[in-house]
Enzyme design. Structure first.
Site, PDB file in Angstrom:
ATOM      1  N   PRO A 110      12.236  12.448  10.048  1.00  0.00           N
ATOM      2  CA  PRO A 110      13.197  11.576   9.341  1.00  0.00           C
ATOM      3  C   PRO A 110      12.759  10.115   9.247  1.00  0.00           C
ATOM      4  O   PRO A 110      13.078   9.444   8.261  1.00  0.00           O
ATOM      5  CB  PRO A 110      14.482  11.722  10.167  1.00  0.00           C
ATOM      6  CG  PRO A 110      14.053  12.309  11.484  1.00  0.00           C
ATOM      7  CD  PRO A 110      12.842  13.138  11.199  1.00  0.00           C
ATOM      8  N   HIS A 150       0.831  -1.204   0.000  1.00  0.00           N
ATOM      9  CA  HIS A 150       0.000   0.000   0.000  1.00  0.00           C
ATOM     10  C   HIS A 150       0.867   1.256   0.000  1.00  0.00           C
ATOM     11  O   HIS A 150       1.808   1.343   0.768  1.00  0.00           O
ATOM     12  CB  HIS A 150      -0.905  -0.023   1.237  1.00  0.00           C
ATOM     13  CG  HIS A 150      -2.104   0.851   1.119  1.00  0.00           C
ATOM     14  ND1 HIS A 150      -2.029   2.218   1.138  1.00  0.00           N
ATOM     15  CD2 HIS A 150      -3.417   0.550   0.963  1.00  0.00           C
ATOM     16  CE1 HIS A 150      -3.249   2.716   1.007  1.00  0.00           C
ATOM     17  NE2 HIS A 150      -4.114   1.721   0.897  1.00  0.00           N
ATOM     18  N   ILE A 191      10.441  17.063   6.784  1.00  0.00           N
ATOM     19  CA  ILE A 191       9.665  15.893   7.205  1.00  0.00           C
ATOM     20  C   ILE A 191      10.325  15.232   8.405  1.00  0.00           C
ATOM     21  O   ILE A 191      11.515  15.429   8.660  1.00  0.00           O
ATOM     22  CB  ILE A 191       9.478  14.867   6.067  1.00  0.00           C
ATOM     23  CG1 ILE A 191      10.770  14.087   5.796  1.00  0.00           C
ATOM     24  CG2 ILE A 191       8.943  15.517   4.808  1.00  0.00           C
ATOM     25  CD1 ILE A 191      10.541  12.809   4.982  1.00  0.00           C
TER      26      ILE A 191
END
Lengths: 297, 297
Positions: B169, B82, B167
């Site tokens: 990490p 997914h 973001i």
């Protein structure tokens, strides 16, 4: 899941709305009870009150309704189309969620005992609470109505379950009992021939060999100019709404007419409708827990 | 009526069930939240958690889920079928009762802000909460997945709504937003020709000019040996379950096949089923308040 029991007492007053309000106040003033609906019919001179709560809250409100009705309603002066034997005439208890018919039978016994003591009205237990077969059907208990009840309770088989053989002089007697949810459901036909509706009603109702737990009559709806099959489904888990709907449709077709619409009168348990949805949509392995709200109740 | 909001976060762990349990505990430990369901898919390496509560309780549980997921899940080591961009990948809020989509938009903003601060994961608001048109669709936001996300957030149009352009990490970024209840609903055909299912899906889905708020694909059900039209109904108040059912039946008939059964996957709002029941039974003037349970919620 919370315990929810519904009660729908019928009181013998539908004209003096001030008296109705004072009796309905018994529900409004009971913590843990929620008043869902009440309505009065002046022709019947009768009102129907609907409320829910857990067993303890419903017990309190129900006993208080009986006390107020016994005090405020005088059946020696009562006229109206609907048969009646008591100031509060009938008081059913219905399991909705987190409760069983047996819970409601137990509740009806507690309430019945207290109404006899606190409102001085003798009580017949009826339907699932009945102590004998001839007490299951309300109309059999009520036969003779208020005017004949003082004599009737003296007959060997008609001693009330609580309160003894002396009726309340102005408030009469009351029937208290547990029953499954009742669904009032009508199907309208595209004909003005009431004979067809009566014939279909006779075919599908239990009394004449039709579906179990279905009461049905044929009526003419004057305002719409169409005939109607009017039904009470007294246990939708025995004969579901969709089953009786399809049966009436089929009987209508046989007689060259069609069902054009249905009417659901008053309240209906969720499960009766989700069962119908599941049937018509053809859902395999439908589980009530898939209804989000069923996880909240 | 109590306020009930549902949240269904997807977390990027479906193999290490101990980690899943520790994250699900965030719901179990939050007063006022009720865990309805959770399930893990090892192939997708992903778990879906479903819980309900009022806005305040859902806020607490949701922020705590993000904190635990950020701590326990390392996306640099994650494999699975997914697509995913975050340890908690997507977190939708759905109004069930006593709440509106706007309540859920407000909730998503509060939760998003807190996740950025407390879990150190940048947040994109999506669906009804989106701050721009290109952020409405989760798959557009997620394109590039975790591996490309550090670069993507540097692009002019992809600055996260909360948390800045860096973001987490190991935990990536998360999409948080409000959406209507989604109904996963499949209709099976009496054919093993998957082409027919694909053709019907294309005809009825919104993307190709069909019904609004309907996503549909054609699949082969290997175990049953039949073709299936598999759908997501993203707003049943726009295209009701019974409408799409009848449409697929009609398309099937045109192609010489029949719908044999339907499957309701997971949870479904009560109203989607009572609307279907009312439609099929032909109830005139049906009112949701006639469902007893709707008076209890």
């Amino acid at each position: 899941m919370a315990q929810i029991i519904e009660s729908i007492p019928n009181i013998s007053e539908g004209r003096d709305l001030e008296i109705v309000e004072r009796i309905v106040d018994a529900v409004r003033e009971t913590k843990g009870c929620k008043l869902l609906d009440y309505s009065s019919d002046p022709n019947h001179n009768r009102s129907v009150i609907t409320y829910i709560g857990d067993a303890a809250a419903v017990e309190e409100a129900s006993v208080e309704i009986a006390k107020r009705a016994a005090k405020l309603i005088d059946l020696t002066k009562h006229t109206g189309e609907h048969p009646r034997m008591g100031a509060v005439d009938v008081m059913p208890f219905v399991p909705i969620t987190g409760s069983t018919v047996q819970d409601c039978v137990d509740l009806s016994r507690r309430v019945g005992k207290r109404i006899a003591q606190e409102a001085d009205m003798p009580v017949f237990l009826y339907e699932y609470s009945a102590s004998a077969d001839n007490r299951k059907n309300l109309s059999v208990i009520r036969k003779g109505q208020f005017e004949k009840m003082a004599e009737k309770v003296l007959e060997p088989e008609w001693e009330p379950d609580f309160g003894g053989r002396r009726i309340h002089p102005t408030a009469g007697v009351v029937a208290v009992g547990a029953r499954p949810p009742l669904i009032a459901y009508n199907l309208n036909l595209d004909t003005d021939d009431v004979g067809i509706a009566k014939d279909i009603a006779k075919t599908v109702r239990e009394k004449d060999g039709g579906f179990r737990c279905v009461k049905a009559m044929g009526f003419m709806l004057e305002d719409k100019g169409v005939a109607q099959v009017s039904m009470n489904l007294t246990d939708f888990t025995v004969t579901p709404v969709h089953v009786i709907t399809e049966a009436v449709k089929k009987e209508a077709e046989k007689r060259g007419v069609r069902v054009t619409e249905s009417e659901l009168i008053g309240l209906c348990p969720l499960k009766a409708l989700t069962d119908a949805a599941s049937y018509y949509l053809g859902i395999t392995d439908f589980d009530d827990a898939q209804v989000i709200e069923n996880n909240i109740l």
